[in-house]
Enzyme design. Sequence first.
Site: not given
Length: 292
Positions: A226, A122
């Site tokens: 995720e 991220e």
Amino acid sequence: MKTAAFALALTASWTGANAYWKGFNVQATKADGSCRTQADWERDFNTMKALPGGFSSMRVYASSDCNTLANAVPAALNTGGQILASVWTQDENHYNAEKAALLSAVQRYGTRWLVAVGVGSEDLYRKETSAGRLAQQINEVRNLLNSNGGSGIQVGHVDTWTAWVDPANTAVIQACDFVGTNGFPYFQNTQSNPIDQGYNLFWQSVQATRDVVNRVKPGTWVWVTETGWPTGGPTENQAVASTPNLQRYWSEVACSAFKNGHAFWYALIDYSASPSFGVLDNNYNPKINLAC
């Protein structure tokens, strides 16, 4: 009502694979903040194997932090588990320590424990790096593996689906062997996001990522790295954190994702975090029925 078109489209794009990696994201620290030992990692692997579905793989968030690979790799080998490893990219000293920890694990144990390597997590979403620098780091880690018996190990990056559809980040897609996408309808609080829209929002995000990846680098697989729904935490627009909502999201999203491609659920256990996404409580008991 959930829409099957998104899952069907993904099934078509993934046809031909005989088996998929499926598992959980697992943090390196315990409830008291101390680092997991080898025995703790072995407990995690054995717990996953005993769950419905017999999970044998996990994703970890770093290589050097808390001696993650030094402790988790022998645990994986002792239990028949596998690891989707991660290399933290921020801060050059940290990045170099991460590469050294990965190299040490590969040189000592080989690669039969290694699913793949995600370089960064991220970073693009948080705007902590440039696409060019991240692409360079992906290539550096791939070269490191290729030079040390890890030729053929896939190296990619994990980020939010919103980062993957940003045209500014195409250089990262071009550098990746796989693209790991994170999608949480719970956090999509600028849209209508009650639990009954969770399935649609999730698969829309995966399909949007695949569409971009297929334009930039056709044939590159998109992995779900995720997703999850919390049992506790604040309400995000129409998304309510609750155990019944986790049960529904698991039954609809997890059970379809595990059948349609490589997928790592967030998370196995996260103790007192808020919001809390763990499927196990602090005593390692499932919060919901995990059968599919």
